[in-house]
Write a protein that holds these residues in place. Structure first.
Motif, short mmCIF file in Angstrom:
data_model
loop_
_atom_site.label_atom_id
_atom_site.label_comp_id
_atom_site.label_asym_id
_atom_site.label_seq_id
_atom_site.Cartn_x
_atom_site.Cartn_y
_atom_site.Cartn_z
N CYS A 153 3.00 9.70 -6.42
CA CYS A 153 2.51 10.24 -5.14
C CYS A 153 3.66 10.88 -4.37
O CYS A 153 3.49 11.95 -3.77
N LEU A 186 5.38 3.65 -1.35
CA LEU A 186 4.79 4.81 -1.99
C LEU A 186 4.92 4.70 -3.50
O LEU A 186 5.86 4.12 -4.01
N CYS A 222 10.57 7.70 2.71
CA CYS A 222 9.36 8.19 3.34
C CYS A 222 9.60 9.65 3.75
O CYS A 222 10.71 10.17 3.61
N LEU A 247 7.37 1.15 4.72
CA LEU A 247 6.42 2.06 4.09
C LEU A 247 6.63 2.06 2.59
O LEU A 247 7.75 2.16 2.11
N GLU A 301 0.83 -1.21 0.00
CA GLU A 301 0.00 0.00 0.00
C GLU A 301 0.86 1.26 0.00
O GLU A 301 1.88 1.33 0.68
N CYS A 302 0.45 2.23 -0.79
CA CYS A 302 1.11 3.54 -0.81
C CYS A 302 0.67 4.30 0.44
O CYS A 302 -0.52 4.52 0.64
N TYR A 303 1.61 4.70 1.28
CA TYR A 303 1.22 5.38 2.51
C TYR A 303 0.79 6.82 2.27
O TYR A 303 0.20 7.44 3.16
N VAL A 304 0.99 7.34 1.05
CA VAL A 304 0.56 8.70 0.72
C VAL A 304 -0.91 8.69 0.31
O VAL A 304 -1.73 9.41 0.88
N CYS A 305 -1.28 7.85 -0.68
CA CYS A 305 -2.66 7.83 -1.19
C CYS A 305 -3.51 6.70 -0.62
O CYS A 305 -4.70 6.63 -0.89
N LYS A 306 -2.89 5.78 0.11
CA LYS A 306 -3.58 4.65 0.76
C LYS A 306 -4.12 3.61 -0.22
O LYS A 306 -4.93 2.78 0.15
N SER A 307 -3.64 3.62 -1.47
CA SER A 307 -4.09 2.65 -2.46
C SER A 307 -3.08 1.51 -2.59
O SER A 307 -1.88 1.71 -2.49
N SER A 308 -3.60 0.32 -2.83
CA SER A 308 -2.74 -0.85 -3.07
C SER A 308 -2.58 -1.13 -4.56
O SER A 308 -1.93 -2.09 -4.94
#
Length: 78
Positions: A29, A25, A52, A23, A2-9
């Motif tokens: 993003c 990303l 990060c 983390l 999962e991208c910790y910036v946009c929360k999408s996998s």
């Protein structure tokens, strides 16, 4: 991952280069969030490293001390 910036996998996410950080990303993003993405040249190829936000701040300090860095910029930006 999962991208910790946009929360999408969805899509491909880089993992923070610092060990045990865990983390991920997306490059786009990270660029939009001002996070450092580094390209390191090697003999036969190159390596893309992403950081990060916490490690971006540390990288900024190192860049100021050495004056050496590579930054990947998205298309259309100069």
């Amino acid at each position: 991952m999962e991208c910790y910036v946009c929360k999408s996998s969805r899509g491909c996410a880089l993992e923070c280069t610092q060990p045990k950080r865990g983390l991920g990303l997306h490059v786009s993003c990270g660029l939009n969030a001002g996070i450092w993405i580094e390209y390191q040249e090697a003999k036969a190829s190159g390596v893309v490293a992403g950081f990060c936000l916490e490690h971006t701040k540390l990288w900024n300090k190192q860049q100021l001390l050495t004056g050496k860095y590579y930054k990947i910029v998205s298309r259309g930006k100069k």
